[in-house]
Design a protein around this motif. Sequence first.
Motif, short mmCIF file in Angstrom:
data_model
loop_
_atom_site.label_atom_id
_atom_site.label_comp_id
_atom_site.label_asym_id
_atom_site.label_seq_id
_atom_site.Cartn_x
_atom_site.Cartn_y
_atom_site.Cartn_z
N VAL A 41 0.80 -1.22 0.00
CA VAL A 41 0.00 0.00 0.00
C VAL A 41 0.84 1.28 0.00
CG1 VAL A 41 -0.42 0.32 2.51
CG2 VAL A 41 -2.19 0.92 0.83
N THR A 42 1.96 1.30 0.73
CA THR A 42 2.73 2.55 0.80
C THR A 42 3.26 2.94 -0.59
OG1 THR A 42 4.71 1.26 1.32
CG2 THR A 42 3.48 2.21 3.18
N ARG A 43 3.84 1.97 -1.27
CA ARG A 43 4.45 2.26 -2.58
C ARG A 43 3.37 2.52 -3.62
NH1 ARG A 43 8.84 1.01 -6.05
NH2 ARG A 43 9.03 3.02 -7.11
N LYS A 44 2.24 1.81 -3.49
CA LYS A 44 1.13 2.05 -4.41
C LYS A 44 0.70 3.52 -4.28
CE LYS A 44 -3.53 0.33 -5.42
NZ LYS A 44 -4.53 -0.71 -5.10
N ILE A 45 0.67 4.00 -3.02
CA ILE A 45 0.27 5.40 -2.78
C ILE A 45 1.33 6.36 -3.32
CG2 ILE A 45 -0.08 7.12 -0.96
CD1 ILE A 45 -1.38 4.84 0.73
N ARG A 53 3.69 6.02 -5.54
CA ARG A 53 3.77 6.02 -7.01
C ARG A 53 2.61 6.83 -7.59
NH1 ARG A 53 4.12 1.23 -10.69
NH2 ARG A 53 4.79 2.85 -12.11
N ALA A 54 1.41 6.61 -7.02
CA ALA A 54 0.23 7.32 -7.54
C ALA A 54 0.38 8.83 -7.30
CB ALA A 54 -1.03 6.79 -6.87
N VAL A 55 0.95 9.22 -6.16
CA VAL A 55 1.12 10.65 -5.86
C VAL A 55 1.95 11.30 -6.98
CG1 VAL A 55 2.33 12.27 -4.33
CG2 VAL A 55 0.84 10.51 -3.36
N LEU A 76 -6.76 7.04 -7.66
CA LEU A 76 -6.07 5.95 -6.95
C LEU A 76 -7.15 5.12 -6.25
CD1 LEU A 76 -3.68 4.47 -5.62
CD2 LEU A 76 -3.60 6.31 -3.91
N PHE A 77 -7.21 3.84 -6.57
CA PHE A 77 -8.21 2.95 -5.97
C PHE A 77 -7.57 2.14 -4.86
CE2 PHE A 77 -9.73 3.83 -10.23
CZ PHE A 77 -11.06 4.14 -9.99
N HIS A 131 11.28 10.07 -4.18
CA HIS A 131 11.78 9.09 -5.15
C HIS A 131 10.77 8.89 -6.28
CE1 HIS A 131 12.08 5.02 -6.84
NE2 HIS A 131 13.39 5.20 -6.73
N ASP A 132 9.49 8.76 -5.91
CA ASP A 132 8.48 8.45 -6.94
C ASP A 132 8.09 9.67 -7.76
OD1 ASP A 132 8.56 5.76 -6.61
OD2 ASP A 132 6.95 5.67 -5.14
N MET A 133 8.35 10.87 -7.23
CA MET A 133 8.18 12.07 -8.07
C MET A 133 9.22 12.04 -9.19
SD MET A 133 5.70 14.18 -7.53
CE MET A 133 6.32 15.37 -8.71
N GLU A 134 10.45 11.67 -8.83
CA GLU A 134 11.51 11.60 -9.86
C GLU A 134 11.18 10.53 -10.89
OE1 GLU A 134 15.47 11.09 -8.29
OE2 GLU A 134 15.17 12.77 -6.90
N GLN A 135 10.65 9.40 -10.41
CA GLN A 135 10.29 8.33 -11.35
C GLN A 135 9.17 8.80 -12.29
OE1 GLN A 135 10.36 4.31 -9.91
NE2 GLN A 135 8.47 3.81 -10.98
N ALA A 136 8.21 9.53 -11.74
CA ALA A 136 7.10 10.04 -12.56
C ALA A 136 7.61 11.06 -13.58
CB ALA A 136 6.02 10.65 -11.66
N GLU A 137 8.60 11.87 -13.17
CA GLU A 137 9.15 12.85 -14.12
C GLU A 137 9.80 12.14 -15.32
OE1 GLU A 137 11.59 15.22 -11.52
OE2 GLU A 137 9.79 16.18 -10.68
N ARG A 138 10.51 11.03 -15.03
CA ARG A 138 11.12 10.27 -16.14
C ARG A 138 10.04 9.66 -17.03
NH1 ARG A 138 14.84 8.84 -12.09
NH2 ARG A 138 13.75 6.91 -11.64
#
Length: 348
Positions: A197-201, A203-205, A216-217, A322-329
């Motif tokens: 759940v944490t990473r799902k959240i 990543r979705a953010v 996000l479901f 971390h996941d903001m950077e991933q989303a930017e890529r």
Amino acid sequence: MKKALINGITGQDGAYLAEFLLKKDYEVHGIIRRASMFNTQRIDHLYRDPHDPNARLFLHYGDLSDGTGLRRILEAVQPDEIYNLGAQSHVKVSFDQPEYTADVVGTGTLRLFEAVRDHLKNSKSDIRLYQAGSSEMFGSAAPPQLETTAFEPRSPYAISKVAGYWFARNYREAYDMFIANGILFNHESPLRGETFVTRKITRAVGRIKLGLQDKLFLGNLDAKRDWGFAGDYVEVMWKMLQHSEPDDFVVATGEAHSVREFLEAAFIHVGLDFKKYVEIDQRYFRPTEVDHLLGDPSKAAEKLSWKPKVSFQGLVAMMVDHDMEQAEREKLLVDAGHKVGQEGVANG
Ligand code: NAP
Ligand code: GDD
């Protein structure tokens, strides 16, 4: 040079532990499963060609369902320490695949212990084992939970982990084997699997913030977990094997938060209100839920001089950044016309 064998090296904890042990000058051997695509992304940065004379990380094909293979790996590696982190580790999936989960998590642990037991008899070497137990084993037991709390497991995964725990206790007593049971509460990181759940959240953010995703479901937002940082928790696995005797240790932060609190903190970190984006989907509820996990890590603090370094807020910030950077890529690829899938989101 000490040799460590990590079963489950391609997982979140395996990757952090491999890095930790390499820094401590261990020769590290890892068991990986054959897959149709590369599955070593989490440890690629640590790997060197085995022809390199300085290589200290070696990988072997194996599986907890294959006892013969485990025996061969033991003979080839002759480890001083073994960390059994291998598992079908998703609680919800364990309701869909209970037999498989019991075979890998419960019987698989027994296969490994049996292989080590025979190996010790034949080689007269000394091996210390770490068994990855889980706070899920406490299930519906009232918080706070500690080493003396009775297990009340509520999923095929948790029941299989309880079996692993008791196999460890029995082999410790019956055959004098050094097996430490770590009873670890939830621990997360940027390397966490995307269906927890944490990473799902987080990543979705990142994806929602950059317009790559609208909604996000999620399932039950009321469950409470004691969330720590995986990087802190692998250190204590190692400490358990340096201790004078094999024992059982609860590893936790001593602080619990609801899924809703994690959600709120993650969205606020990028200036968003989660209520505008989150919808509840029954498919993510479990047939039986664990409502409240809160660990008391006093024994680990006292006997192993261990305490966690990363706070709840620090963990949320680390994962969202971390996941903001991933989303930017990902956005760069989308803007360039590539199609990007949402792998992992469907079954979390
Ligand atoms: P994870 O990311 O799901 O990694 C699990 C590892 O086990 C992966 O390397 C996986 O390989 C491997 N594996 C799966 N099935 C296997 C099999 N049949 N034979 C051999 N290896 C197999 O889990 P984690 O978060 O790192 O957790 C590590 C261990 O701690 C697990 O046993 C988990 O149940 C337990 N645990 C975790 C937490 C937590 O909050 N993270 C808390 C308490 C206990 P693939 O990469 O090929 O799938
Ligand atoms: N995965 C997931 N997906 N969980 C959700 C969702 C969702 O969409 N919505 C709500 N949740 C709730 C779950 O119902 C659960 O109460 C909580 O979020 C945490 O779920 P997970 O992140 O899947 O972790 P877990 O607590 O079930 O299990 C993890 O921790 C255990 C230690 O307590 C795993 O890492 C296990 O392997 C580990 O043993």
